[in-house]
Design an enzyme around this catalytic site. Sequence first.
Site, PDB file in Angstrom:
ATOM      1  N   LYS A 159      -7.858  -1.448   6.309  1.00  0.00           N
ATOM      2  CA  LYS A 159      -8.097  -2.170   5.038  1.00  0.00           C
ATOM      3  C   LYS A 159      -7.144  -3.347   4.920  1.00  0.00           C
ATOM      4  O   LYS A 159      -7.528  -4.430   4.492  1.00  0.00           O
ATOM      5  CB  LYS A 159      -7.864  -1.242   3.834  1.00  0.00           C
ATOM      6  CG  LYS A 159      -8.874  -0.137   3.663  1.00  0.00           C
ATOM      7  CD  LYS A 159      -8.777   0.512   2.299  1.00  0.00           C
ATOM      8  CE  LYS A 159      -7.643   1.492   2.121  1.00  0.00           C
ATOM      9  NZ  LYS A 159      -7.833   2.811   2.701  1.00  0.00           N
ATOM     10  N   SER A 162      -6.904   4.413   8.254  1.00  0.00           N
ATOM     11  CA  SER A 162      -7.472   4.141   6.933  1.00  0.00           C
ATOM     12  C   SER A 162      -6.711   3.003   6.247  1.00  0.00           C
ATOM     13  O   SER A 162      -7.307   2.034   5.757  1.00  0.00           O
ATOM     14  CB  SER A 162      -7.404   5.431   6.104  1.00  0.00           C
ATOM     15  OG  SER A 162      -7.598   5.176   4.743  1.00  0.00           O
ATOM     16  N   ASP A 190     -13.998   3.060   6.701  1.00  0.00           N
ATOM     17  CA  ASP A 190     -13.041   3.778   5.854  1.00  0.00           C
ATOM     18  C   ASP A 190     -13.705   4.247   4.565  1.00  0.00           C
ATOM     19  O   ASP A 190     -13.421   5.345   4.079  1.00  0.00           O
ATOM     20  CB  ASP A 190     -11.820   2.898   5.540  1.00  0.00           C
ATOM     21  CG  ASP A 190     -10.757   3.697   4.779  1.00  0.00           C
ATOM     22  OD1 ASP A 190     -10.396   4.783   5.250  1.00  0.00           O
ATOM     23  OD2 ASP A 190     -10.315   3.251   3.711  1.00  0.00           O
ATOM     24  N   HIS A 196       0.855  -1.191   0.000  1.00  0.00           N
ATOM     25  CA  HIS A 196       0.000   0.000   0.000  1.00  0.00           C
ATOM     26  C   HIS A 196       0.888   1.236   0.000  1.00  0.00           C
ATOM     27  O   HIS A 196       1.909   1.280   0.673  1.00  0.00           O
ATOM     28  CB  HIS A 196      -0.914   0.007   1.233  1.00  0.00           C
ATOM     29  CG  HIS A 196      -2.120   0.870   1.046  1.00  0.00           C
ATOM     30  ND1 HIS A 196      -3.292   0.400   0.510  1.00  0.00           N
ATOM     31  CD2 HIS A 196      -2.337   2.182   1.318  1.00  0.00           C
ATOM     32  CE1 HIS A 196      -4.186   1.376   0.461  1.00  0.00           C
ATOM     33  NE2 HIS A 196      -3.625   2.475   0.947  1.00  0.00           N
ATOM     34  N   ARG A 203     -13.042  12.859   4.208  1.00  0.00           N
ATOM     35  CA  ARG A 203     -11.715  13.487   4.373  1.00  0.00           C
ATOM     36  C   ARG A 203     -11.277  14.158   3.081  1.00  0.00           C
ATOM     37  O   ARG A 203     -10.650  15.218   3.088  1.00  0.00           O
ATOM     38  CB  ARG A 203     -10.675  12.431   4.765  1.00  0.00           C
ATOM     39  CG  ARG A 203     -10.793  11.965   6.200  1.00  0.00           C
ATOM     40  CD  ARG A 203      -9.920  10.743   6.426  1.00  0.00           C
ATOM     41  NE  ARG A 203      -8.524  10.982   6.201  1.00  0.00           N
ATOM     42  CZ  ARG A 203      -7.672  10.072   5.703  1.00  0.00           C
ATOM     43  NH1 ARG A 203      -8.082   8.871   5.371  1.00  0.00           N
ATOM     44  NH2 ARG A 203      -6.405  10.358   5.544  1.00  0.00           N
TER      45      ARG A 203
HETATM   46  N1  URA Z   1      -4.213   5.667   1.434  1.00  0.00           N
HETATM   47  C1  URA Z   1      -5.284   5.283   2.167  1.00  0.00           C
HETATM   48  O1  URA Z   1      -5.816   4.196   1.976  1.00  0.00           O
HETATM   49  N2  URA Z   1      -5.728   6.106   3.116  1.00  0.00           N
HETATM   50  C2  URA Z   1      -5.157   7.294   3.391  1.00  0.00           C
HETATM   51  O2  URA Z   1      -5.611   7.974   4.273  1.00  0.00           O
HETATM   52  C3  URA Z   1      -4.049   7.701   2.612  1.00  0.00           C
HETATM   53  C4  URA Z   1      -3.594   6.865   1.629  1.00  0.00           C
END
Ligand code: URA
Length: 438
Positions: A187, A183, A161, A82, A168
């Site tokens: 996930k 966040s 999220d 990620h 956001r």
């Molecule tokens: N990627 C995400 O999934 N969430 C964030 O807040 C920033 C980058």
Amino acid sequence: MTAYEIISKKRDGLSLSAEEIKFFINNYTTGRIADYQMSALLMAIFLNGMDDQESRFLTDAYLHSGQVLDLSEIPGIKVDKHSTGGVGDKVSIILAPIVAAAGIPVPMISGRGLGHSGGTLDKLESITGFRIDYTRKEFIDKLKTVGACLIGQTKEIAPADKKIYALRDVTATVQSIPLIAASIMSKKIAEGIDALVLDVKTGVGAFMSSYEKSLNLARTLIRIGEEAGKKTVAYITDMNSPLGRTVGNWLEIVECIDCLKNKGPNDLMEITHLLSGTMIYLGGKSESIEDGISLSKHLLKDGSAWEQFLRIVDAQDGDVALLKEPEFYAESEFKADFPAPEDGWIKSINAFEVGTAAVLLGAGRQRSEDMIDYKAGVRFYFKPGEKVNKGDLLFTLYTDKKEIIPFALEKISAAITTSPVAVSPPRLIHTYLDKTNI
Ligand code: URA
């Protein structure tokens, strides 16, 4: 306990308890707390921060707003990657097929565009028909049969999220370590992985522009991941200039096609192979990260990654024929070229300015209900470190909004700095971190 009391407490700089955070997140996810109250809490968190314990509570509340997948029926070490968000960052779309082609299951829950940065989901959805909203069972079935599946947060997986991310994006509350950490890690923990590689961006186009803040974000993410029993490593990489040569959803997919055919630009491929090589190592398919990088390059050269990409797109209802003939995609109504005003070397291209311009061209959202124009964006013909001659095309922008063109040309050209003397390309990879050196 009321939403009002919790907002006031955070507004006054006090720490929230696990119960208070859970109460707020659960009630917001199920619609009993309003957007305006959540927005107020987000801003209070943004301004006053959260300590490590609150960050963990917040991640936990996000995580348990939905289900945690159990992928134990799928053999092998499940690994994901990620990024904390950047401009032109299309690495996930290139890397998932490479790693799956190495025989490692890649369950990937990604995000949409956020602020000035693009999102993997929007890019994937620019492929006609591509779906990112499968049920838990469909997600697991596709992962089992295809080796990788890329979806978004759903009603079942990380629903908090899904809702808070969109809020956001339009309330200027993205650049906050606890909010980013909850966040991302909710996930990633929800998707049932065993190991995680994080690409923590630093620089003007990152959510954390200073190196110190990026380091703190990386540390927070690793701590949360390791405490949840996931092997978690992170690289801090440069996000001062956009990654690759394109910014904008479909333009980036076309660039991914080039990359998967082994014709990608150096900066993008350097980061991709580093991250995929690390995933291959963590997935137990190589003896070292270096060997993982060699395997990653091999899988790209011999066409396996490209074949795997087509299988993923096909399984997710995307138009595979279009990927083979991308020139048939509809074009933007307007195109505008910008030639170099003088000779010189490209020093940098301000990623934040380019990302913001791309949103205005239609590639991102200014309000949560905005539709994205998948065709919109910018293509650069030069990268930092390269020589340009007066009159060479520096970039082309694509949009359906004629009125924005003069402003966007000015904004993007002002984002490019040049030097009369030769400059080296910037260093892309700054730091490697894992639980032993945080
Ligand atoms: N990627 C995400 O999934 N969430 C964030 O807040 C920033 C980058």
